[in-house]
Scaffold this active site. Structure first.
Site, PDB file in Angstrom:
ATOM      1  N   HIS A   1      10.575  -6.575  34.871  1.00 17.88           N
ATOM      2  CA  HIS A   1      11.766  -7.184  35.479  1.00 17.88           C
ATOM      3  C   HIS A   1      11.773  -7.039  37.001  1.00 17.88           C
ATOM      4  O   HIS A   1      11.343  -6.035  37.550  1.00 17.88           O
ATOM      5  CB  HIS A   1      13.013  -6.512  34.904  1.00 17.88           C
ATOM      6  CG  HIS A   1      14.279  -6.886  35.611  1.00 17.88           C
ATOM      7  ND1 HIS A   1      14.720  -8.185  35.695  1.00 17.88           N
ATOM      8  CD2 HIS A   1      15.194  -6.138  36.281  1.00 17.88           C
ATOM      9  CE1 HIS A   1      15.845  -8.212  36.380  1.00 17.88           C
ATOM     10  NE2 HIS A   1      16.153  -6.990  36.748  1.00 17.88           N
TER      11      HIS A   1
ATOM     12  N   ASP B   1      19.428   5.209  37.294  1.00 18.77           N
ATOM     13  CA  ASP B   1      20.691   5.498  36.609  1.00 18.77           C
ATOM     14  C   ASP B   1      20.733   6.886  35.963  1.00 18.77           C
ATOM     15  O   ASP B   1      21.688   7.208  35.267  1.00 18.77           O
ATOM     16  CB  ASP B   1      20.980   4.435  35.544  1.00 18.77           C
ATOM     17  CG  ASP B   1      19.775   4.111  34.679  1.00 18.77           C
ATOM     18  OD1 ASP B   1      18.787   4.857  34.749  1.00 18.77           O
ATOM     19  OD2 ASP B   1      19.820   3.110  33.951  1.00 18.77           O
TER      20      ASP B   1
ATOM     21  N   GLY C   1      13.000  -7.611  30.918  1.00 22.00           N
ATOM     22  CA  GLY C   1      14.078  -6.641  31.051  1.00 22.00           C
ATOM     23  C   GLY C   1      13.583  -5.216  31.095  1.00 22.00           C
ATOM     24  O   GLY C   1      14.371  -4.282  31.137  1.00 22.00           O
TER      25      GLY C   1
ATOM     26  N   ARG D   1      11.559  -2.207  33.064  1.00 23.69           N
ATOM     27  CA  ARG D   1      11.216  -1.901  34.446  1.00 23.69           C
ATOM     28  C   ARG D   1       9.917  -1.104  34.534  1.00 23.69           C
ATOM     29  O   ARG D   1       9.501  -0.452  33.572  1.00 23.69           O
ATOM     30  CB  ARG D   1      12.359  -1.147  35.113  1.00 23.69           C
ATOM     31  CG  ARG D   1      12.693   0.210  34.523  1.00 23.69           C
ATOM     32  CD  ARG D   1      14.091   0.622  34.965  1.00 23.69           C
ATOM     33  NE  ARG D   1      14.390   2.011  34.667  1.00 23.69           N
ATOM     34  CZ  ARG D   1      15.613   2.467  34.492  1.00 23.69           C
ATOM     35  NH1 ARG D   1      16.637   1.646  34.575  1.00 23.69           N
ATOM     36  NH2 ARG D   1      15.847   3.739  34.245  1.00 23.69           N
ATOM     37  N   GLU D   2       9.314  -1.135  35.705  1.00 23.47           N
ATOM     38  CA  GLU D   2       8.085  -0.407  35.973  1.00 23.47           C
ATOM     39  C   GLU D   2       8.404   0.934  36.628  1.00 23.47           C
ATOM     40  O   GLU D   2       9.388   1.059  37.364  1.00 23.47           O
ATOM     41  CB  GLU D   2       7.177  -1.240  36.876  1.00 23.47           C
ATOM     42  CG  GLU D   2       6.731  -2.544  36.227  1.00 23.47           C
ATOM     43  CD  GLU D   2       5.974  -3.433  37.194  1.00 23.47           C
ATOM     44  OE1 GLU D   2       4.754  -3.554  37.063  1.00 23.47           O
ATOM     45  OE2 GLU D   2       6.631  -4.011  38.081  1.00 23.47           O
TER      46      GLU D   2
ATOM     47  N   CYS E   1      23.264  -3.854  29.878  1.00 24.29           N
ATOM     48  CA  CYS E   1      22.633  -2.533  29.914  1.00 24.29           C
ATOM     49  C   CYS E   1      23.695  -1.440  29.890  1.00 24.29           C
ATOM     50  O   CYS E   1      24.247  -1.098  30.936  1.00 24.29           O
ATOM     51  CB  CYS E   1      21.760  -2.415  31.171  1.00 24.29           C
ATOM     52  SG  CYS E   1      20.839  -0.890  31.316  1.00 24.29           S
TER      53      CYS E   1
END
Length: 761
Positions: A692, A38, A620, A622-623, A162
């Site tokens: 997540h 994003d 929730g 992220r990696e 989000c």
């Protein structure tokens, strides 16, 4: 999210850049915006024979450091042999993984006929769409435009958890969703947000640059993250206690007189009522609620108030809590009473760019009748980001920003996702029987995954546009191949949140028969006998229409412009007032009060932990190698994070008799998911962190399997009962879910999820 451009008087209004070939024979370079996550980082693509073979950092020195591993490996990811390149139609029972290739024309003709049939039987509101413009890019409001003309209000997105919900809640306080000025700020407060070199790369770079010139950093996070280690103050608060912590900040700032008294007197309403509520949270109480040292809370509050102008960048953490509305409101109030709203170095209000038509005006919300708007699912119980919740802002938005409907971050006129999935499963005020998912993997992207599966299995029509055979796609009637950001032009204004517009050049032709989401909506409008709804010949003509006020076509704009903006103007409210019903910052919200909610923020303490689930889990997050549920098909990314892990402290591992690398089931009353233990020094005791979005594309597809999603996905544990919901928004609490650890082949073995039984139900 991207920060404001550094716009001083010396900066010309429109930044220009010239495209240059790389100098290597046969290599064509294009300037593009990466849409793998994003951030929309500016990059350069290099193509040979029409195929992108390399992605590198931008030649523009402003953006040169903004690139991560996900962009670099994108050519390999998009050229993967498992990518869906042709329309597929289901030929077996739903979830059987039996498909036949069809033409786009046949697919769209049948989809339109079946959608018309559903609408004729159940009403236009029986059609729901889940999508994310972060992923599809070129939707540009066409989906809402067609839905509004058809008559359906039931559009949902992951932005409900989000940024989109953050935008809607911020607007209740001061009529806009602000963006932090990293370039001039003197203090940054991170609420659990942990930007890293390969995740939120741009924000990571901005934080480091701000610190290098002397800005202070305050981190609120249960974990000892790298940002926490670099911070001036780290407050290791309990997960989900962000609202309580902000009450503590406000208590110090108000009672020590550190707020901007003139701004509060001239531009706010409800200060005395707010002060009374804040005084219910003295520091000793806040310390107990958050688990932090009261003197460190006091020190952090003073630093924020006295070292400013300060910013509190957007954070996904407060978007996903049972106190989400109050936490977001408290942060907006903290910004406002300190005088840090719409000032240089503070949290700025960035409006539309003159001469460019914004997405919201493409959406045409005015054509959807009030009767249909009021049918929007969830708007009765959880109205904040629905049409009902935002209705009181129509006139203020028009007065201040020029339009009645401004859908910032596409999150301000959504249906409630939980309510939509309940209706899909047969437990709503009316049925939802047609479900479209575009560039979105909804099975794994919301709470109570097993209800979502039940809802999808209950549909008469399921249409998915995707790159790969995701768990959601495996249950579709039609899978349509989507293009990638390499393969499409794009015009980005970050969904009316940021005060500039950037072009992205098309670097390659779409592979196979892949099409953009813009093309999908045009084809559907035509097939629905509504060609006038999308009258443009193609996306280039559409962009030319949007850019007409600049005097440039899209082609001219893309070739000549890196960033199109106007010089920053601050304290715009002094001329227009705020876009709220009162025209002022509403510390006491008239809108929440009119909707039947407490007009002041509050803090709900966690329910008692059940004896059988004494461990808290937060998810929730992220990696680095992945964005949400995507990217796990790329070998280089899987090598970095090959398995789904559960992160915990050494003491917690000892308490649960597990060791590093051991496979366990993490369970609650909803489900159990299989994860590999990783003992990590960043983790506090008695807390489990689960990344997540885990599924494995290489595993068996279809009902009862879903490529490992039913074995590993965190969404199965995400609760949506009232105790674990934010009531104003109806979003789930993901920052402190009670769970337990089951050792494999132990006494809880029989309680593990039976995937086939769930599917059958």
């Amino acid at each position: 999210m991207p920060a404001p451009m550094p716009m001083g008087e010396e900066v010309i209004p429109h930044s220009k850049a010239v495209i240059r070939d790389s100098g290597r024979d046969g290599v064509v370079t294009k300037r593009a915006l990466c849409q793998t996550c994003d951030m929309q980082c500016a990059v350069v693509t290099e193509s040979i024979d029409g195929q992108v073979v390399r992605v590198r950092s931008s030649d523009n020195p402003i953006f040169k450091d903004h690139i991560c591993m996900k962009a670099i490996v994108s050519p390999k990811g998009f050229a993967h042999p498992d990518r869906i390149l042709h329309p597929l139609k289901r030929v077996g029972e739903r979830g059987s993984n039996q498909w036949e290739q069809v033409t786009w024309e046949d697919a769209m003709t049948d989809i339109a006929a079946r959608l018309k049939d559903v609408i004729a039987k159940h009403g236009a509101e029986s059609w729901a769409v889940s999508t994310s413009q972060w992923n599809t890019g070129t939707d540009h409001g066409l989906g809402r435009r067609l839905m509004n003309h058809v008559g359906s209000p039931n559009w949902i997105s992951g932005v409900a958890l989000c940024a989109g919900n953050t935008a809607a809640v911020n607007r209740l306080t001061y009529g806009w969703f602000p963006l932090g000025d990293f370039h001039s700020t003197k203090c940054i407060v991170l609420y659990g947000h942990n930007p890293r070199r390969h995740s939120w790369t741009m924000i990571y770079n901005y934080i480091r640059l701000a610190q290098a010139r002397g800005a202070k950093l305050i981190v609120l996070d249960p974990r000892v993250t790298k940002n926490a280690l670099k911070a001036d103050i780290h407050l290791p608060l309990k997960p989900g206690s962000d609202a309580a912590m902000t009450f503590g900040f406000l208590n110090v700032i108000i009672n020590e007189g550190l707020y901007d008294k003139k701004f509060v007197k001239d531009w706010t309403i409800g200060f005395e009522e707010l002060k009374e509520r804040v005084n219910e949270y003295p520091l000793d109480r806040v310390a107990k609620l958050t688990g932090c040292d009261p003197e460190m809370i006091r020190k952090a509050a003073r630093m924020y108030a006295t070292e400013g102008p300060s910013i509190i960048p957007w954070t996904p953490i407060t978007d996903m809590q049972r106190n989400s509305t109050s936490a977001i409101r408290l942060i907006s109030i903290l910004r406002a009473i300190c005088g840090y709203i719409d000032v240089r170095g503070g949290d700025t209000f960035q409006g539309h760019v003159d001469g460019i038509i914004p997405d919201s005006q493409v959406e045409m919300h005015h054509v959807l009748s009030e009767e249909q708007k009021m049918k929007q699912l969830g708007s009765d119980e959880h109205p904040v980001f629905t049409y009902r919740g935002q209705a009181a802002l129509k006139e203020p938005m028009k007065r201040v920003w020029g339009y009645e409907y401004i859908n910032q971050v596409v999150g301000c006129y959504m249906a409630n996702p939980i309510s939509v999935f309940k209706a899909m499963a047969g437990d709503g005020p009316y049925p939802v029987k047609a479900f479209f998912a575009l560039g979105n993997n909804p099975v794994m992207s919301y709470s109570n995954m097993n209800r979502i599966i039940k809802g999808i299995m209950n549909q008469e029509l399921v249409v998915v546009q995707e790159h790969f055979m995701t768990p959601t796609a495996q249950m579709a009637d039609y899978i349509l191949p989507g293009d990638t950001w390499h393969e499409r032009p794009w015009l980005s204004d970050l969904f009316e949140w940021i005060g500039f517009v950037r072009p992205s050049e098309q670097s390659a032709e779409p592979m196979g028969e892949a099409k953009s989401t813009w093309e999908f909506w045009k084809l559907l409008a035509n097939a629905m006998d509504m060609p006038e709804v999308v009258p443009w010949k193609d996306i280039y003509e559409f962009y030319d229409w949007r850019l007409a006020g600049t005097g440039m076509t899209f082609e001219e704009f893309a070739k000549s412009t890196d960033v199109y903006f106007q010089p920053a103007q601050y304290k715009k409210y002094e001329k227009t007032g705020f876009a709220t019903p009162s025209g002022k910052v509403e510390l006491k919200s008239s809108i929440l009060e009119s909707l039947g909610f407490d007009p002041l923020p509050y803090f709900k303490e966690d329910p008692e932990m059940p004896d059988e689930c004494p461990l808290k889990m937060f998810t929730g997050v992220r990696e680095d190698p992945y964005f949400q549920t995507g990217g796990r098909h790329i070998p280089e990314m899987r090598a970095r994070a090959p398995e789904p892990r559960a992160f915990l402290s050494k003491k917690t591992a000892e308490d649960w008799n597990v060791v590093d690398g051991e496979w366990v089931d993490v369970a609650n009353h909803l489900a159990a998911i299989r994860l590999q233990i990783e003992i990590h020094p960043s983790m506090p005791d008695d807390l489990l962190r689960v990344p997540h979005g885990w599924w494995k594309p290489e595993m068996e597809r279809g009902k009862g399997k879903l490529s490992g999603a039913l074995l590993h996905a965190d969404a199965q544990l995400a609760r949506d009962d009232d105790d674990y919901l934010d009531q104003e928004q109806g979003i789930p609490h993901l920052k402190g879910i009670p769970v337990r650890i089951n050792k494999l082949n132990a006494q809880h073995d029989d309680e593990r999820i039976d995937a086939d039984a769930v599917q059958a139900s």
